[in-house]
Write an enzyme that holds these catalytic residues in place. Structure first.
Site, PDB file in Angstrom:
ATOM      1  N   ASP A 273      29.035  -6.469 -32.433  1.00 17.16           N
ATOM      2  CA  ASP A 273      29.830  -7.230 -31.855  1.00 17.16           C
ATOM      3  C   ASP A 273      30.978  -7.758 -32.663  1.00 17.16           C
ATOM      4  OD1 ASP A 273      27.406  -9.176 -30.767  1.00 17.16           O
ATOM      5  OD2 ASP A 273      26.677  -8.438 -32.599  1.00 17.16           O
TER       6      ASP A 273
ATOM      7  N   ASN B  82      27.982  -3.914 -28.004  1.00 20.01           N
ATOM      8  CA  ASN B  82      27.366  -2.361 -27.589  1.00 20.01           C
ATOM      9  C   ASN B  82      27.919  -1.667 -27.952  1.00 20.01           C
ATOM     10  OD1 ASN B  82      24.717  -3.728 -27.180  1.00 20.01           O
ATOM     11  ND2 ASN B  82      25.694  -4.453 -25.468  1.00 20.01           N
TER      12      ASN B  82
ATOM     13  N   ASN C 140      26.149 -13.077 -30.297  1.00 21.65           N
ATOM     14  CA  ASN C 140      25.414 -12.936 -29.083  1.00 21.65           C
ATOM     15  C   ASN C 140      24.046 -14.142 -29.840  1.00 21.65           C
ATOM     16  OD1 ASN C 140      23.212 -12.479 -27.657  1.00 21.65           O
ATOM     17  ND2 ASN C 140      24.323 -10.377 -27.081  1.00 21.65           N
TER      18      ASN C 140
ATOM     19  N   GLU D 245      25.114 -13.831 -23.773  1.00 22.89           N
ATOM     20  CA  GLU D 245      23.597 -13.628 -23.211  1.00 22.89           C
ATOM     21  C   GLU D 245      22.867 -15.075 -23.441  1.00 22.89           C
ATOM     22  OE1 GLU D 245      20.294 -10.646 -24.061  1.00 22.89           O
ATOM     23  OE2 GLU D 245      21.264 -10.102 -25.574  1.00 22.89           O
TER      24      GLU D 245
ATOM     25  N   ASP E 122      19.067 -12.408 -32.601  1.00 25.95           N
ATOM     26  CA  ASP E 122      18.827 -10.618 -32.676  1.00 25.95           C
ATOM     27  C   ASP E 122      20.537 -10.289 -33.808  1.00 25.95           C
ATOM     28  OD1 ASP E 122      19.343 -10.691 -30.408  1.00 25.95           O
ATOM     29  OD2 ASP E 122      17.841  -9.427 -30.406  1.00 25.95           O
ATOM     30  N   HIS E 123      21.581 -11.277 -32.954  1.00 25.61           N
ATOM     31  CA  HIS E 123      22.997 -10.965 -33.653  1.00 25.61           C
ATOM     32  C   HIS E 123      23.008 -11.840 -34.611  1.00 25.61           C
ATOM     33  CE1 HIS E 123      24.392  -8.146 -30.180  1.00 25.61           C
ATOM     34  NE2 HIS E 123      23.032  -8.734 -29.623  1.00 25.61           N
TER      35      HIS E 123
ATOM     36  N   ASP F 192      30.095  -9.119 -27.712  1.00 25.76           N
ATOM     37  CA  ASP F 192      29.282  -8.101 -27.722  1.00 25.76           C
ATOM     38  C   ASP F 192      29.074  -6.638 -27.287  1.00 25.76           C
ATOM     39  OD1 ASP F 192      27.088  -6.687 -28.265  1.00 25.76           O
ATOM     40  OD2 ASP F 192      25.749  -7.843 -27.139  1.00 25.76           O
TER      41      ASP F 192
END
Length: 263
Positions: free
Chosen positions: A223, A154, A13, A40, A252-253, A152
């Site tokens: 992930d 989530n 991501n 994303e 952020d991943h 991802d």
DNA sequence: ATGGTTGCTTAGCAA
């Protein structure tokens, strides 16, 4: 390439592919993955940086939209798109799934809805989307075929997969309902490669930009690279590339990588 | 501490 013909499959991501090109391209050059599933991407298809990625050595299948969501699969080999989004008659206005064939493999790249908060209608949408994905597997896939489902999700599947499983219990990313929806993928026939190779090791793939979460290692493993049973004997290793979360202007991943022996 | 940061798009939303 690993030098012995092994295939490196990655999911990342990137939180805006255009914003992240200065990190993505050097990462592709240093890690040399064969296939990379992005989430994303946050860009419409005609603005996707396809040329720059082609110059880096990758074909691309893309499904994007303005501002939000967006998935893409990069591959050393040409790609054939099997499906864009779920195509089941439900809401497909958000760019969240690419089902492709490339280099003799079938991969489904997903960006499962975040859900915002458990009380939010977005959480209902998340659970419904996960149920639709489970149905997609049942109707359009076969647990006996070599198949990779990654992206991802989530969802942190187990207590070991988040820094604060007590405080996080019942909250988004670790709610019993989404964990059950994830477990349904496993019951259908998928194996979680990182957990398979590292049954007892806490590893995270996402750290919120807020709260200095990364230096505190307050993360989540959301992930995932899942494979069907026929692929499991070929899966030599799977890990989170934590280095890619460090330094200036990271996503952020972090990427997750699985290494497959060749056929 | 309903805090904090980042990205897209420009003030508000999503994560």
């Amino acid at each position: 390439m690993t030098g012995d013909g092994a295939l490196r499959i990655a999911t990342w991501n990137v939180n805006s592919v255009r914003k992240r090109m200065g990190r993505l391209v050097p990462w592709l050059e240093s890690r040399s993955p064969d296939v990379v599933c992005l989430q994303e991407t946050k860009v419409e298809d005609d603005l996707f940086p396809e040329e720059a990625l082609r110059e880096a050595g990758y074909h691309a299948a893309i499904l994007g939209q303005k501002t939000y969501n967006g998935v893409a699969v990069l591959s050393r080999h040409p790609l054939e798109v099997v499906s864009r989004n779920l195509g089941d008659g439900g809401d497909d206005t958000q760019a969240r799934l690419l089902d492709v064939r490339t280099g003799g493999l079938r991969l489904i790249d997903v960006y499962i809805p975040n859900g915002k908060e458990v009380e939010d209608p977005a959480f209902v949408y998340k659970l419904e989307w996960m149920a639709r994905l489970a149905r997609y597997l049942e109707v359009r896939c076969d647990p006996g075929e070599p198949l990779i489902l990654c992206g991802d999700f989530n969802v942190a599947p187990e207590p070991i997969d988040l820094h604060d499983p007590v405080g996080g219990d019942g909250k988004v990313l670790f709610h019993p309902d989404e964990r059950e929806a994830f477990a349904r993928f496993l019951r259908w026939g998928m194996v979680d490669t990182v957990r398979h190779h590292h049954p007892d090791t806490p590893v995270f793939s996402f750290w919120d930009y807020r709260r200095l979460a990364f230096p505190r290692n307050e993360g989540y493993r959301i992930d995932h690279i899942l494979v069907t049973r026929p692929l499991l004997p070929r899966c030599r290793e799977a890990f989170v590339d934590r280095e890619a979360r460090k330094g200036k202007e990271p996503s952020d991943h972090a990427p997750v990588v699985a290494v497959l022996d060749p056929l």
